[in-house]
Enzyme design. Structure first.
Site, PDB file in Angstrom:
ATOM      1  N   SER A 115      -3.041   6.934 -15.293  1.00 33.82           N
ATOM      2  CA  SER A 115      -2.640   7.478 -14.000  1.00 33.82           C
ATOM      3  C   SER A 115      -3.224   8.887 -13.863  1.00 33.82           C
ATOM      4  O   SER A 115      -4.415   9.083 -14.087  1.00 33.82           O
ATOM      5  CB  SER A 115      -1.115   7.442 -13.876  1.00 33.82           C
ATOM      6  OG  SER A 115      -0.699   7.687 -12.559  1.00 33.82           O
ATOM      7  N   TRP A 116      -2.405   9.900 -13.531  1.00 37.01           N
ATOM      8  CA  TRP A 116      -2.935  11.266 -13.464  1.00 37.01           C
ATOM      9  C   TRP A 116      -3.602  11.666 -14.773  1.00 37.01           C
ATOM     10  O   TRP A 116      -4.604  12.394 -14.783  1.00 37.01           O
ATOM     11  CB  TRP A 116      -1.827  12.261 -13.127  1.00 37.01           C
ATOM     12  CG  TRP A 116      -2.166  13.666 -13.536  1.00 37.01           C
ATOM     13  CD1 TRP A 116      -1.664  14.371 -14.602  1.00 37.01           C
ATOM     14  CD2 TRP A 116      -3.147  14.535 -12.924  1.00 37.01           C
ATOM     15  NE1 TRP A 116      -2.248  15.612 -14.690  1.00 37.01           N
ATOM     16  CE2 TRP A 116      -3.167  15.742 -13.677  1.00 37.01           C
ATOM     17  CE3 TRP A 116      -3.994  14.407 -11.825  1.00 37.01           C
ATOM     18  CZ2 TRP A 116      -3.997  16.812 -13.357  1.00 37.01           C
ATOM     19  CZ3 TRP A 116      -4.830  15.475 -11.510  1.00 37.01           C
ATOM     20  CH2 TRP A 116      -4.821  16.670 -12.264  1.00 37.01           C
ATOM     21  N   ASP A 271      -1.689  -3.323  -8.946  1.00 33.70           N
ATOM     22  CA  ASP A 271      -1.358  -1.904  -8.792  1.00 33.70           C
ATOM     23  C   ASP A 271      -1.623  -1.471  -7.343  1.00 33.70           C
ATOM     24  O   ASP A 271      -2.763  -1.191  -6.975  1.00 33.70           O
ATOM     25  CB  ASP A 271      -2.188  -1.068  -9.759  1.00 33.70           C
ATOM     26  CG  ASP A 271      -1.745   0.391  -9.833  1.00 33.70           C
ATOM     27  OD1 ASP A 271      -1.017   0.832  -8.920  1.00 33.70           O
ATOM     28  OD2 ASP A 271      -2.138   1.076 -10.797  1.00 33.70           O
ATOM     29  N   HIS A 299       0.948  -0.848 -11.920  1.00 35.71           N
ATOM     30  CA  HIS A 299       0.910   0.520 -12.428  1.00 35.71           C
ATOM     31  C   HIS A 299       1.897   0.735 -13.581  1.00 35.71           C
ATOM     32  O   HIS A 299       1.660   1.580 -14.445  1.00 35.71           O
ATOM     33  CB  HIS A 299       1.228   1.488 -11.284  1.00 35.71           C
ATOM     34  CG  HIS A 299       0.715   2.875 -11.504  1.00 35.71           C
ATOM     35  ND1 HIS A 299      -0.612   3.202 -11.374  1.00 35.71           N
ATOM     36  CD2 HIS A 299       1.351   4.028 -11.856  1.00 35.71           C
ATOM     37  CE1 HIS A 299      -0.778   4.495 -11.612  1.00 35.71           C
ATOM     38  NE2 HIS A 299       0.394   5.017 -11.925  1.00 35.71           N
TER      39      HIS A 299
END
Length: 317
Positions: A115-116, A271, A299
């Protein structure tokens, strides 16, 4: 259950003074003489959890975890309104990672995150490719403004009622394109009730976007402790309101700098928060990267995904 390694405890940890009044918490576990690996957590602002150590063979890896500025056990904590967000940017985090590498005496390390965390580690690897020996990512993002717009506006077409509620949380926003910035402004309010309500509204929206996924808890965001939730939203809104201080598409354009670094990219076809096209584009721009699409995963991941991430890290020992 996912076939992960047994829990291990850190053999060393501390707070690294990175300047600007910030101290970043770090820990090391596994084999002191093993191959160094750095976990880059998501959010931004989520912080690390002990389970992240379990993806690595503790006999083979020297496992480094750190909490990015403002979250986890790093200080000052972003839940404190006095914490200065002006010294919490992508460039600050990249400098912190390099300072941590030097402090720990690491020459090169494997990077793992999602993710980030994938955005941050890609930015680091493109800046310091000579310091990276391998990369394993789950849930690929590059935090383009187009990706941010999708997550906080575009995907609302699948959840119109929930997006209307999310939008209504910041009636002062100039328009749909100002919603993220409006939440960032609310998270800087001197009134605790305003900050907490904005954080709750933001997390409710994030959970809604992931609600169709077949795996994972329904309250991944909303279920966090109050201070962790406030810090997460304050940091995330701050970063996304500024496009993470990255030029649009920079991490895809710069992917050639990763050529020669082995990489495995895992991404769930389900996702909705971070659609698969970003991972596909990155795999085409980075020679040597393998894209693994998980057809029944989103996700939040799955047991199979976690097992396969562990296996990919085993392959880089």
């Amino acid at each position: 259950m996912a076939e992960l390694y047994p829990p291990v405890e850190p053999y060393d940890e501390g707070l690294l003074d990175v300047g600007d009044g910030n101290r970043v918490h770090w820990e090391v576990s596994g084999n002191p003489d093993g191959r160094p690996a750095l976990v880059v957590h998501g959010g931004p602002g989520s912080g690390c959890v002990p389970g992240m150590r379990r993806y690595f063979d503790p006999e083979a890896y020297r496992i480094v975890l750190f909490d990015q500025r403002g979250c986890g056990r790093s200080t000052p904590h972003a839940a404190d309104p006095a914490a200065d967000m002006g010294v919490n940017t992508t460039q600050h985090l990249l400098a912190d990672m390099e300072l941590l590498r030097e402090f720990l005496g690491v020459r090169r390390w494997v990077l793992h995150g999602g993710s980030w965390g994938s955005t941050l580690l890609l930015a680091y690897a493109q800046r310091h490719p000579e310091r990276v020996s391998g990369i394993v990512i789950n849930s690929v993002t590059t935090t383009r403004r187009s990706e941010i717009d999708w997550l906080y506006r575009g995907v609302g077409r699948f959840f119109p009622e929930q997006w209307h509620r999310f939008r209504a949380g910041v009636p002062e926003a100039a328009g749909p394109g100002d919603v993220v910035a409006a939440y960032a402004r609310r998270m800087e309010s001197p009134e605790r009730a305003v900050r907490e309500r904005a954080a709750a509204d933001w997390c409710r929206w994030e959970d809604a976007v992931l609600s169709l996924e077949p795996h994972g808890a329904p309250d991944v965001y909303s279920g966090r402790p109050d201070s962790a939730r406030v810090a997460l939203v304050r940091i995330a809104a701050h970063y996304f309101a500024h496009g993470a201080w990255l030029e649009e598409g920079a991490l895809l354009r710069g992917a050639g700098r990763l050529d020669g670094i082995p990489g495995v990219l895992f991404h769930g076809r389900l996702d909705l928060s971070s659609p698969l096209d970003t991972a596909w584009e990155l795999s085409r721009a980075w020679r040597g990267a393998e894209l693994v699409v998980m057809d029944d995963t989103g996700h939040k991941g799955s047991e199979e995904l976690r097992t396969r991430v562990r296996a990919a890290l085993d392959g880089m020992r």
